[in-house]
Design a protein around this motif. Sequence first.
Motif, PDB file in Angstrom:
ATOM      1  N   LEU A  18     -52.877 -51.020  21.305  1.00  0.00           N
ATOM      2  CA  LEU A  18     -52.835 -49.638  20.807  1.00  0.00           C
ATOM      3  C   LEU A  18     -53.866 -48.827  21.575  1.00  0.00           C
ATOM      4  O   LEU A  18     -55.061 -49.140  21.556  1.00  0.00           O
ATOM      5  CB  LEU A  18     -53.148 -49.606  19.314  1.00  0.00           C
ATOM      6  CG  LEU A  18     -53.322 -48.215  18.684  1.00  0.00           C
ATOM      7  CD1 LEU A  18     -52.022 -47.415  18.751  1.00  0.00           C
ATOM      8  CD2 LEU A  18     -53.809 -48.337  17.246  1.00  0.00           C
ATOM      9  N   ILE A  19     -53.411 -47.784  22.266  1.00  0.00           N
ATOM     10  CA  ILE A  19     -54.296 -46.875  22.988  1.00  0.00           C
ATOM     11  C   ILE A  19     -54.063 -45.486  22.412  1.00  0.00           C
ATOM     12  O   ILE A  19     -52.959 -44.943  22.512  1.00  0.00           O
ATOM     13  CB  ILE A  19     -54.014 -46.885  24.499  1.00  0.00           C
ATOM     14  CG1 ILE A  19     -54.148 -48.312  25.056  1.00  0.00           C
ATOM     15  CG2 ILE A  19     -54.951 -45.933  25.235  1.00  0.00           C
ATOM     16  CD1 ILE A  19     -53.800 -48.432  26.532  1.00  0.00           C
ATOM     17  N   GLU A  20     -55.110 -44.891  21.825  1.00  0.00           N
ATOM     18  CA  GLU A  20     -54.907 -43.613  21.155  1.00  0.00           C
ATOM     19  C   GLU A  20     -56.139 -42.721  21.284  1.00  0.00           C
ATOM     20  O   GLU A  20     -57.275 -43.183  21.314  1.00  0.00           O
ATOM     21  CB  GLU A  20     -54.554 -43.826  19.682  1.00  0.00           C
ATOM     22  CG  GLU A  20     -55.607 -44.529  18.863  1.00  0.00           C
ATOM     23  CD  GLU A  20     -55.183 -44.753  17.422  1.00  0.00           C
ATOM     24  OE1 GLU A  20     -53.999 -44.521  17.099  1.00  0.00           O
ATOM     25  OE2 GLU A  20     -56.032 -45.158  16.606  1.00  0.00           O
ATOM     26  N   ASP A  21     -55.874 -41.420  21.397  1.00  0.00           N
ATOM     27  CA  ASP A  21     -56.908 -40.380  21.364  1.00  0.00           C
ATOM     28  C   ASP A  21     -57.954 -40.576  22.458  1.00  0.00           C
ATOM     29  O   ASP A  21     -59.149 -40.382  22.237  1.00  0.00           O
ATOM     30  CB  ASP A  21     -57.578 -40.351  19.982  1.00  0.00           C
ATOM     31  CG  ASP A  21     -56.574 -40.120  18.865  1.00  0.00           C
ATOM     32  OD1 ASP A  21     -55.795 -39.166  18.980  1.00  0.00           O
ATOM     33  OD2 ASP A  21     -56.558 -40.915  17.910  1.00  0.00           O
ATOM     34  N   THR A  22     -57.510 -40.949  23.633  1.00  0.00           N
ATOM     35  CA  THR A  22     -58.426 -41.141  24.763  1.00  0.00           C
ATOM     36  C   THR A  22     -58.222 -40.041  25.806  1.00  0.00           C
ATOM     37  O   THR A  22     -57.244 -39.289  25.769  1.00  0.00           O
ATOM     38  CB  THR A  22     -58.228 -42.512  25.424  1.00  0.00           C
ATOM     39  OG1 THR A  22     -56.971 -42.529  26.132  1.00  0.00           O
ATOM     40  CG2 THR A  22     -58.244 -43.634  24.404  1.00  0.00           C
ATOM     41  N   TYR A  23     -59.151 -39.997  26.728  1.00  0.00           N
ATOM     42  CA  TYR A  23     -59.119 -39.024  27.820  1.00  0.00           C
ATOM     43  C   TYR A  23     -59.381 -39.777  29.123  1.00  0.00           C
ATOM     44  O   TYR A  23     -60.359 -40.532  29.228  1.00  0.00           O
ATOM     45  CB  TYR A  23     -60.193 -37.966  27.602  1.00  0.00           C
ATOM     46  CG  TYR A  23     -60.350 -36.952  28.722  1.00  0.00           C
ATOM     47  CD1 TYR A  23     -59.689 -35.734  28.676  1.00  0.00           C
ATOM     48  CD2 TYR A  23     -61.172 -37.217  29.804  1.00  0.00           C
ATOM     49  CE1 TYR A  23     -59.841 -34.801  29.693  1.00  0.00           C
ATOM     50  CE2 TYR A  23     -61.330 -36.294  30.826  1.00  0.00           C
ATOM     51  CZ  TYR A  23     -60.661 -35.088  30.769  1.00  0.00           C
ATOM     52  OH  TYR A  23     -60.816 -34.161  31.779  1.00  0.00           O
ATOM     53  N   VAL A  24     -58.509 -39.587  30.119  1.00  0.00           N
ATOM     54  CA  VAL A  24     -58.675 -40.271  31.408  1.00  0.00           C
ATOM     55  C   VAL A  24     -58.541 -39.243  32.521  1.00  0.00           C
ATOM     56  O   VAL A  24     -57.618 -38.435  32.537  1.00  0.00           O
ATOM     57  CB  VAL A  24     -57.650 -41.407  31.575  1.00  0.00           C
ATOM     58  CG1 VAL A  24     -57.959 -42.557  30.629  1.00  0.00           C
ATOM     59  CG2 VAL A  24     -56.220 -40.910  31.335  1.00  0.00           C
ATOM     60  N   ARG A  25     -59.465 -39.319  33.463  1.00  0.00           N
ATOM     61  CA  ARG A  25     -59.455 -38.349  34.561  1.00  0.00           C
ATOM     62  C   ARG A  25     -59.923 -38.994  35.864  1.00  0.00           C
ATOM     63  O   ARG A  25     -60.908 -39.718  35.900  1.00  0.00           O
ATOM     64  CB  ARG A  25     -60.381 -37.171  34.225  1.00  0.00           C
ATOM     65  CG  ARG A  25     -60.266 -35.987  35.189  1.00  0.00           C
ATOM     66  CD  ARG A  25     -61.253 -36.021  36.347  1.00  0.00           C
ATOM     67  NE  ARG A  25     -61.068 -34.877  37.240  1.00  0.00           N
ATOM     68  CZ  ARG A  25     -61.687 -34.737  38.408  1.00  0.00           C
ATOM     69  NH1 ARG A  25     -62.555 -35.632  38.826  1.00  0.00           N
ATOM     70  NH2 ARG A  25     -61.447 -33.666  39.154  1.00  0.00           N
ATOM     71  N   GLY A  26     -59.201 -38.751  36.938  1.00  0.00           N
ATOM     72  CA  GLY A  26     -59.675 -39.077  38.272  1.00  0.00           C
ATOM     73  C   GLY A  26     -59.285 -40.427  38.818  1.00  0.00           C
ATOM     74  O   GLY A  26     -59.734 -40.802  39.907  1.00  0.00           O
ATOM     75  N   SER A  27     -58.449 -41.199  38.128  1.00  0.00           N
ATOM     76  CA  SER A  27     -58.075 -42.532  38.612  1.00  0.00           C
ATOM     77  C   SER A  27     -57.232 -42.424  39.877  1.00  0.00           C
ATOM     78  O   SER A  27     -56.273 -41.649  39.931  1.00  0.00           O
ATOM     79  CB  SER A  27     -57.281 -43.288  37.549  1.00  0.00           C
ATOM     80  OG  SER A  27     -58.043 -43.496  36.387  1.00  0.00           O
ATOM     81  N   ALA A  28     -57.571 -43.256  40.860  1.00  0.00           N
ATOM     82  CA  ALA A  28     -56.812 -43.263  42.108  1.00  0.00           C
ATOM     83  C   ALA A  28     -55.549 -44.098  42.001  1.00  0.00           C
ATOM     84  O   ALA A  28     -54.819 -44.232  42.983  1.00  0.00           O
ATOM     85  CB  ALA A  28     -57.685 -43.778  43.252  1.00  0.00           C
ATOM     86  N   ASP A  29     -55.288 -44.647  40.851  1.00  0.00           N
ATOM     87  CA  ASP A  29     -54.013 -45.308  40.580  1.00  0.00           C
ATOM     88  C   ASP A  29     -53.454 -44.722  39.289  1.00  0.00           C
ATOM     89  O   ASP A  29     -52.773 -43.715  39.330  1.00  0.00           O
ATOM     90  CB  ASP A  29     -54.189 -46.834  40.496  1.00  0.00           C
ATOM     91  CG  ASP A  29     -52.866 -47.570  40.688  1.00  0.00           C
ATOM     92  OD1 ASP A  29     -51.972 -47.376  39.846  1.00  0.00           O
ATOM     93  OD2 ASP A  29     -52.726 -48.335  41.663  1.00  0.00           O
ATOM     94  N   ALA A  30     -53.756 -45.316  38.150  1.00  0.00           N
ATOM     95  CA  ALA A  30     -53.235 -44.804  36.889  1.00  0.00           C
ATOM     96  C   ALA A  30     -54.364 -44.619  35.895  1.00  0.00           C
ATOM     97  O   ALA A  30     -55.219 -45.490  35.740  1.00  0.00           O
ATOM     98  CB  ALA A  30     -52.192 -45.763  36.314  1.00  0.00           C
ATOM     99  N   GLY A  31     -54.350 -43.495  35.189  1.00  0.00           N
ATOM    100  CA  GLY A  31     -55.366 -43.238  34.186  1.00  0.00           C
ATOM    101  C   GLY A  31     -55.267 -44.215  33.040  1.00  0.00           C
ATOM    102  O   GLY A  31     -56.242 -44.864  32.656  1.00  0.00           O
TER     103      GLY A  31
END
Length: 882
Positions: free
Chosen positions: A194-207
């Motif tokens: 379960l992945i919820e309510d997260t923030y991802v920025r800047g990944s050179a592949d997948a956030g």
Amino acid sequence: MWEKRSWLLPTLLASAVAINLAGCGSDDDPVTVTPPPTTTPPPEPEGPTFPEGAIMVSTEGNLGANITEAFINAQSGDVIVLPEGEFKLDRTLLFDGDADGDGVFAKNVTIMGYGQDKTILDFSEAASGDGIFVQNAVNIIIQDMSVNEAKNNGIKLKNSNGIILRRLATIWDGELNEENGAYGLYPVECENILIEDTYVRGSADAGIYVGQSEYIVVRRNVAIENVAGIEIENSKYADVYDNHAIGNTGGILVFDLPIGNHRYGSSVRIFNNLVEANNTKNFANASANPAGVHIVPPGTGIIILSTDDVEIFNNVIKDHDTLSITASSFFIAEPDIEGAFIPNYALPGGVIDDGWRAVPRNIHIHDNEITNSGSNPNGYLIQEIIGAYTQIHGVFPAILYDGLGEAIANNGMGELYFKEPPFAEDGSDNVCVSSNGDVSLGQLYAGDHAGDLSVPGVLFESSQKNLMNCTQVSLPVHTVTFGDEVFGCGIDDDTAGCDGGETVGNGGSIGEGEGGLVGDGDLSLCEASGSEVNWNALLGANCPNLSDYNLFADSTNPKGIANSGGLPYDMNSPLFTDYTSKYRYVFVPGGQAAEYDAQEVFDFPVGTVLVKTFAMPDDTATPGNENEEILETRLLIHREAGWAALPYIWTATKDDAKLAKPGSITKQSVVHKGETLEFDYVVPSLNQCKQCHQYSGEDGVARFMPIGPKARHLNGNYEYADGAANQLSAWTAHGILTGAPADLASIPTVPAFGLLGNGDLSTATDAEVMDLAKGYLDINCAHCHRPEGNASNTGLKLEYWRPYEGNEQAHGECKSPVAYGGGSLGYDIVPGNPEQSITHFRMASTEPGDRMPEIGRSLSHDAGVALIHEWISRLPAASCSQ
């Protein structure tokens, strides 16, 4: 229909997004950056609360060491709280739920901070690639923190069942480029995620990336300015909903790649997401898999590649330069069917025989709101497709289906080469599009294409009439089981359209059984006396001092005379560790013996201890002289529960070595070929020892196992005090080994290779170089790169016993990496060209995010690199050699 919610794009983490691309064509064109849309700031959350008895990690001393020690000592049910503040970490934070190696995992452990903006872990100066790495856990929660600037992955999880990643951030700030880490949130080979309510920025592949896993829910996350916002790869039973993917190269990806480890994807639902303005230039490392994210055209909303059973519905997809949704076979990524696809994937024993299929089937795209698509189509992989549509039809379709795989399956070629039967007559395999409004559709090949497949049909409809005009049965709701709780759409939330109907979920199989980590045992046993090894302490306690075990006649000299009949031994080919000298001993309790195994590590009796001491020479040309400094001694102890590892660091006075479960990082230098090399010497933590020594048996349970004591590495002479003798013969004569064959020449044996090399390899035959290289890769790499190892997800298999002929791709020949790049390189091994081979590149690199092995060294082994260079140079040319 989907509603945009206030949690999207929190102002704390908002950053610029690339919206417009100049020109129609290359994704290398300049990018015009405009700010993303804003939303009403969410209300300030209340501060976190921690349960009574929570473990509060101290900031005194080295925070990385403190967190590592807390992870090592964790018991089932513990809550570990990382401190409030912004901190630079010097190492990967590794949590192993089976640190004692018994195959029984710790359960219900929570790792948490004070909030995304309050506990900030910065790994920009770390000596290793990942930020947080979790393996072998059952029901683990990670929440309320930010993991920034990791050289490889932000938070990685492997071989775990029951994962909640909640209210996290993983960020690479500043310019978007290929030097950023690969993945933000990265569960692989896991269950119930379960992945919820997260923030991802800047990944050179997948956030957010979930790979080779089952039972997945990804919801209410913000993925901004990554190459891929959210990616579900080679995974089953996934629901991805209520997410916001904005400003990425591609918004949401569902890929199935030819990995070769029996894990392939199906049954994925993408719904109720806001996917907008994913127009950022592709900044991925160009050497990813042929179908990796480096091929994603900028300006793409949702991509389906090769995966079966995918449903995309009720999404808002808008403002994409290239296209909104595309479904494609793998033949678009690897169009050279005869020259590359067949030899790389379709030969006997290849990944098609392993179960992977190139052609997507049962794809249902319906009831999406799609606007403003195709105003500036670009992307190097589809330049010819863009050209064909713009020249013939003057526009590029919003929804595009390649149809090539379907055409191949239906014209007779499919079963012959690719085990692709014709699409089912009842339509259940079809790619279907319906009820998406007044949106344009394109299809390169009709499903019954019977002519020359080199000439696509370039079919187009500005508003749907016939193309893909069908429907499919809706897929079930996919759920996550976490202990006694079940999470999923309409299960624990009120998401519309998910109440009732069929659901799919499962408790999984990873980490079954009760129990957990134990402490340091009975420390009252740690009192050495006499001339016998303290066997009771070895079995019953993690003693604070190496001398407590009474292993050596002189406790200050771990290179000298061993007590209780301990024998020194060595390997035919070195396991390289920064040019250190290594002094190995085996101790077996009296009256017992290890049972010989022709291929794997011998079956040592309980009580056995393997000892390895590392010493740094002042000059690699003169190891063992009086200036050599003893650094550490590592113990592998076979206890009742399984093998356990204990690292001991020698004191400055060298009078004893102290238990250092968190490991350490110290400055060291050594003279090598007249040059002084200065570097960080890393003593691995207890959990890092497990990372390399992990082995999954026939029952699928990952347990701790030794690496070196195999017949092929020991079948050679050793200079004992009373003269040279074959090690296997000596072990047998000493009574600590039974079952070894009388004819030692019959044992397939790794050839001897010195730490400084074997001189000029140009005079060696091809067979001799092959043998040396395979032996070197076996001892340095194959403990992870094998189906039972910790790098099983890579599909790279480097065991010495595995013949190269017939297993070329398993060794890396013309094999693209699953996740890692390597500059502009595209294949693990390019026969005849070591400079274009990722294996050679990673062995030569000393960068934490690039080097391989990932842990265990800071320097590059020049003799080993030269050997692999020579080996690759001599391999016969293959399809990727041109």
